[in-house]
Design an enzyme around this catalytic site. Sequence first.
Site, PDB file in Angstrom:
ATOM      1  N   HIS A  19       0.808  -1.210   0.000  1.00  0.00           N
ATOM      2  CA  HIS A  19       0.000   0.000   0.000  1.00  0.00           C
ATOM      3  C   HIS A  19       0.848   1.269   0.000  1.00  0.00           C
ATOM      4  O   HIS A  19       0.441   2.290  -0.566  1.00  0.00           O
ATOM      5  CB  HIS A  19      -0.965  -0.011   1.186  1.00  0.00           C
ATOM      6  CG  HIS A  19      -2.042  -1.035   1.055  1.00  0.00           C
ATOM      7  ND1 HIS A  19      -2.744  -1.547   2.131  1.00  0.00           N
ATOM      8  CD2 HIS A  19      -2.542  -1.677  -0.040  1.00  0.00           C
ATOM      9  CE1 HIS A  19      -3.625  -2.442   1.710  1.00  0.00           C
ATOM     10  NE2 HIS A  19      -3.517  -2.527   0.395  1.00  0.00           N
ATOM     11  N   HIS A  42      -7.881  -8.335  -8.415  1.00  0.00           N
ATOM     12  CA  HIS A  42      -8.324  -9.089  -7.234  1.00  0.00           C
ATOM     13  C   HIS A  42      -8.575  -8.075  -6.122  1.00  0.00           C
ATOM     14  O   HIS A  42      -7.732  -7.869  -5.244  1.00  0.00           O
ATOM     15  CB  HIS A  42      -7.264 -10.098  -6.794  1.00  0.00           C
ATOM     16  CG  HIS A  42      -6.921 -11.129  -7.830  1.00  0.00           C
ATOM     17  ND1 HIS A  42      -6.177 -10.832  -8.954  1.00  0.00           N
ATOM     18  CD2 HIS A  42      -7.213 -12.455  -7.902  1.00  0.00           C
ATOM     19  CE1 HIS A  42      -6.030 -11.937  -9.679  1.00  0.00           C
ATOM     20  NE2 HIS A  42      -6.644 -12.922  -9.065  1.00  0.00           N
ATOM     21  N   SER A  97      -6.573  -1.733  -1.177  1.00  0.00           N
ATOM     22  CA  SER A  97      -6.065  -0.990  -2.325  1.00  0.00           C
ATOM     23  C   SER A  97      -7.161  -0.294  -3.140  1.00  0.00           C
ATOM     24  O   SER A  97      -6.927   0.818  -3.642  1.00  0.00           O
ATOM     25  CB  SER A  97      -5.216  -1.899  -3.217  1.00  0.00           C
ATOM     26  OG  SER A  97      -5.823  -3.154  -3.415  1.00  0.00           O
ATOM     27  N   GLU A 115     -13.641  -8.786  -8.657  1.00  0.00           N
ATOM     28  CA  GLU A 115     -13.561  -9.658  -7.483  1.00  0.00           C
ATOM     29  C   GLU A 115     -14.522 -10.826  -7.683  1.00  0.00           C
ATOM     30  O   GLU A 115     -15.697 -10.614  -7.981  1.00  0.00           O
ATOM     31  CB  GLU A 115     -13.914  -8.879  -6.212  1.00  0.00           C
ATOM     32  CG  GLU A 115     -13.986  -9.728  -4.948  1.00  0.00           C
ATOM     33  CD  GLU A 115     -12.700 -10.515  -4.686  1.00  0.00           C
ATOM     34  OE1 GLU A 115     -12.800 -11.731  -4.437  1.00  0.00           O
ATOM     35  OE2 GLU A 115     -11.607  -9.905  -4.730  1.00  0.00           O
ATOM     36  N   ASP A 139     -13.542 -12.983 -13.442  1.00  0.00           N
ATOM     37  CA  ASP A 139     -12.113 -13.262 -13.371  1.00  0.00           C
ATOM     38  C   ASP A 139     -11.343 -11.995 -13.721  1.00  0.00           C
ATOM     39  O   ASP A 139     -11.531 -11.404 -14.793  1.00  0.00           O
ATOM     40  CB  ASP A 139     -11.750 -14.384 -14.339  1.00  0.00           C
ATOM     41  CG  ASP A 139     -10.268 -14.696 -14.330  1.00  0.00           C
ATOM     42  OD1 ASP A 139      -9.840 -15.503 -13.497  1.00  0.00           O
ATOM     43  OD2 ASP A 139      -9.536 -14.117 -15.161  1.00  0.00           O
ATOM     44  N   GLY A 140     -10.465 -11.578 -12.807  1.00  0.00           N
ATOM     45  CA  GLY A 140      -9.789 -10.302 -12.972  1.00  0.00           C
ATOM     46  C   GLY A 140      -8.861 -10.235 -14.167  1.00  0.00           C
ATOM     47  O   GLY A 140      -8.738  -9.186 -14.805  1.00  0.00           O
ATOM     48  N   ASP A 160      -3.164  -8.476  -7.236  1.00  0.00           N
ATOM     49  CA  ASP A 160      -2.895  -8.855  -5.847  1.00  0.00           C
ATOM     50  C   ASP A 160      -3.644 -10.144  -5.510  1.00  0.00           C
ATOM     51  O   ASP A 160      -4.587 -10.135  -4.724  1.00  0.00           O
ATOM     52  CB  ASP A 160      -3.330  -7.699  -4.935  1.00  0.00           C
ATOM     53  CG  ASP A 160      -3.110  -7.993  -3.464  1.00  0.00           C
ATOM     54  OD1 ASP A 160      -2.287  -8.879  -3.149  1.00  0.00           O
ATOM     55  OD2 ASP A 160      -3.764  -7.335  -2.637  1.00  0.00           O
TER      56      ASP A 160
END
Length: 259
Positions: A19, A42, A97, A115, A139-140, A160
């Site tokens: 971060h 994600h 984030s 997500e 799906d990211g 992430d």
Amino acid sequence: MLSYQHIYHAGNLADVQKHMLLAHVLDYLTQKDKPLSYIETHAGRGLYDLGSDEALKTGEAASGIALLEPHLRKDHPYRQRLAEVRARFGAAAYPGSPLIAALTLRDTDSQHLSELHPQEYEALRQSLHDFPVYFRKEDGFQRALSLTPPMPRRGLLLCDPAYEVKTDYETIPHHFAAIARKWNVGILMLWYPILTSGAHQEMLETLVANHPDHLRHEVRFPPVREGHRMIGSGMFIVNPPYGTEAAIAEIDQLFRKLR
């Protein structure tokens, strides 16, 4: 089967590294009067309660953000985001984030969050419902591929994953390479855990071969409890912007406070 929930680990040392670097890059990008795109593969729930039973059960925030925040310079963008979140959501609130990004981005910028976990997705939508964000329970990586190259082309992608799917270490370099081919000017940031098993090593070797001009940063720390396998965390960055090395040096100096 998606089971990972970051609330048990929010505010840990890996979060502090990730971060701090994210807040720096976003702060740098928004200093220029040019719009940008922010994509996250994600996202998690975006906002965490460090006073919740889940967070207190592991105590990772106590040995993470609570330990290091007093040593952050007052004008660091990460510290500013922490203060904004507490003022808005309460003293025990901690930003993921997506919320750090949402508080930094401007009206001219776009934010795309993916997500897959059903509960985390609904919590994400609730946490950021006041912000102009595009949400997708998808799906990211597939979402990122469909978005890239985004408009505006200037921008940042954060990946992430929880790495709860063992094949992630094999597939992530391929996803990253595909996104980089489509979005060759995008800043691509990947977080990864450093494990006692060394499971991340082969993934990193492939990433380095695919992206020779990358920047890589790692921090090491003791396991948070007996038997815990994570002993550090890393960030792999494609197209790092100016000033990233100085930001990394500041993170290293902060983590030396742990010794």
